[in-house]
Each structure stands twice: as C-alpha cells, then as structure tokens.
Design a protein around this motif. Sequence first.
Motif, PDB file in Angstrom:
ATOM      1  N   ILE A  93     -20.417  13.266  -0.193  1.00  0.00           N
ATOM      2  CA  ILE A  93     -21.055  13.337   1.130  1.00  0.00           C
ATOM      3  C   ILE A  93     -20.044  13.485   2.263  1.00  0.00           C
ATOM      4  O   ILE A  93     -20.408  13.380   3.441  1.00  0.00           O
ATOM      5  N   SER A  94     -18.787  13.734   1.932  1.00  0.00           N
ATOM      6  CA  SER A  94     -17.757  13.772   2.970  1.00  0.00           C
ATOM      7  C   SER A  94     -17.977  14.879   3.997  1.00  0.00           C
ATOM      8  O   SER A  94     -17.554  14.754   5.148  1.00  0.00           O
ATOM      9  N   LEU A  95     -18.634  15.973   3.606  1.00  0.00           N
ATOM     10  CA  LEU A  95     -18.850  17.102   4.513  1.00  0.00           C
ATOM     11  C   LEU A  95     -20.254  17.123   5.104  1.00  0.00           C
ATOM     12  O   LEU A  95     -20.598  18.050   5.838  1.00  0.00           O
ATOM     13  N   ILE A  96     -21.071  16.116   4.800  1.00  0.00           N
ATOM     14  CA  ILE A  96     -22.444  16.057   5.313  1.00  0.00           C
ATOM     15  C   ILE A  96     -22.450  15.334   6.653  1.00  0.00           C
ATOM     16  O   ILE A  96     -21.852  14.265   6.795  1.00  0.00           O
ATOM     17  N   ARG A  97     -23.128  15.892   7.627  1.00  0.00           N
ATOM     18  CA  ARG A  97     -23.157  15.311   8.974  1.00  0.00           C
ATOM     19  C   ARG A  97     -24.426  14.493   9.240  1.00  0.00           C
ATOM     20  O   ARG A  97     -24.380  13.466   9.893  1.00  0.00           O
ATOM     21  N   ASP A  98     -25.546  14.966   8.756  1.00  0.00           N
ATOM     22  CA  ASP A  98     -26.809  14.292   9.029  1.00  0.00           C
ATOM     23  C   ASP A  98     -26.888  12.980   8.251  1.00  0.00           C
ATOM     24  O   ASP A  98     -26.620  12.925   7.046  1.00  0.00           O
TER      25      ASP A  98
END
Length: 219
Positions: A93-98
């Motif tokens: 999830i390191s690149l997930i913003r929401d």
Amino acid sequence: KFGAHVTCGSSIFSTLNYVLLRQKLKIIDVGGALTVHLFGSIFGGMFSLVSFIVKNERERIAKSPHLGSNYNSNIFALFGTLILIAYWPSFNISLIRDNEDKCRGVINTYLALLGSISGTFCFSALTNFGKLKISNLLNSCFCGGIIVAGCCHIIDRFWVSIVLGFICGELTTFVCNSISDILKSIGYHDTSDIIYYHGIPGFLGGIIMVIAIVGGNWG
C-alpha cells in the motif's frame, strides 16, 4: 568489481522496466508484482544461470561447506519470516493515497497471506509424507502477499484474496518440490529459490491484476 557491475546493471534495467510499465503502459501495480517481484526473479534467475554456467562453478558450489541449514538458522529464518509477513501490507500500500483503498489493501493482503500460509502448510505436508519442509515454509508462506500486490486495493470480495493466496501457496510449493532438482542438475543455483517464490506469484499477480481491473473490481 563484478558484483558492482551486476548491481549497477540491475538498477538500470529495473528503472527502465518501471518506467515502461508505470509511465508508458500506465499499468496499475501498486505493490510491485510486475515491477519488483517478477522482474527481480527473472533478472536474478537468468544471471544466476548464466554466471554459473560461464564460470563453470557447479563443482565448487556442490562441495561448498556453507550450503545447507541447521536448527538455529531455521529458527532464526522463521522469526524473520514472521516479521516479513507482519509488515507485508506496508509494501503493497506504499503507493496508495486514498485511505479507504489503503484499508482495503491491508485487509486483502493479510487475507491472501492467510490463504498462502494455509495452502503451503497443507501441500507441504501432503507431498512430504505428513512432514513440513522448512524451505516451503520460509518462502511460500508470503507468496499470497505477492499475488495480490498489484490489485490489493481494488478487490472488494475479501474471500477472493483468501482463495488466491491458498492457490498460490499450493502452486509454488508444488513447482518448487517438482523441478528444483532438475534446475540444479543443469547448473541453476539459487539460494532463495526466487523463480518459484517471487516469479510465479508475480506472474500470476499480473494476470489477476488485469482480471480485477477488467472485471470491475470484482465487486
């Protein structure tokens, strides 16, 4: 010097692969199923095969006293595996913003890991006459986190993650136990078996990622 050249080459090709997939082809791969795991397994596996064939080091490796494991090393490696499993969602999830997608990604990753751990324990016991093979447990248990790495944030049916992890755990264990000796006989030397435990889940994760996107998030 040789190691430095290899490291430099892997960094260059890894960057080119990332740019091609993420920026040019616009592939959604938040956890690196393709850009990290599949690429790393192919690059590392091919380098291992070529280097040991060219240098003719098969006999030296076979006679090396440093290969193998003992009780203490296995316990220490199992402890490291537990830590790796516990922190695996942070990779995906390191690149997930929401925030909602992050929450879904964490849940799907842990459920997929639960499935792969169950599948690994079941199939390892079935194929080793009721006994567990330590190499399977150290590697196949976390393959569930790889197979959902690219789409952990868009799978709405949580049971799907468990099923995918279970299948992946069984498949990687089966492939490793079936062809590892064959690959060693042709000169392929891999201390971590990355072809099975990163390559297969990474390849399947790419396929699952496409299906999840085309199939409307499986919701």
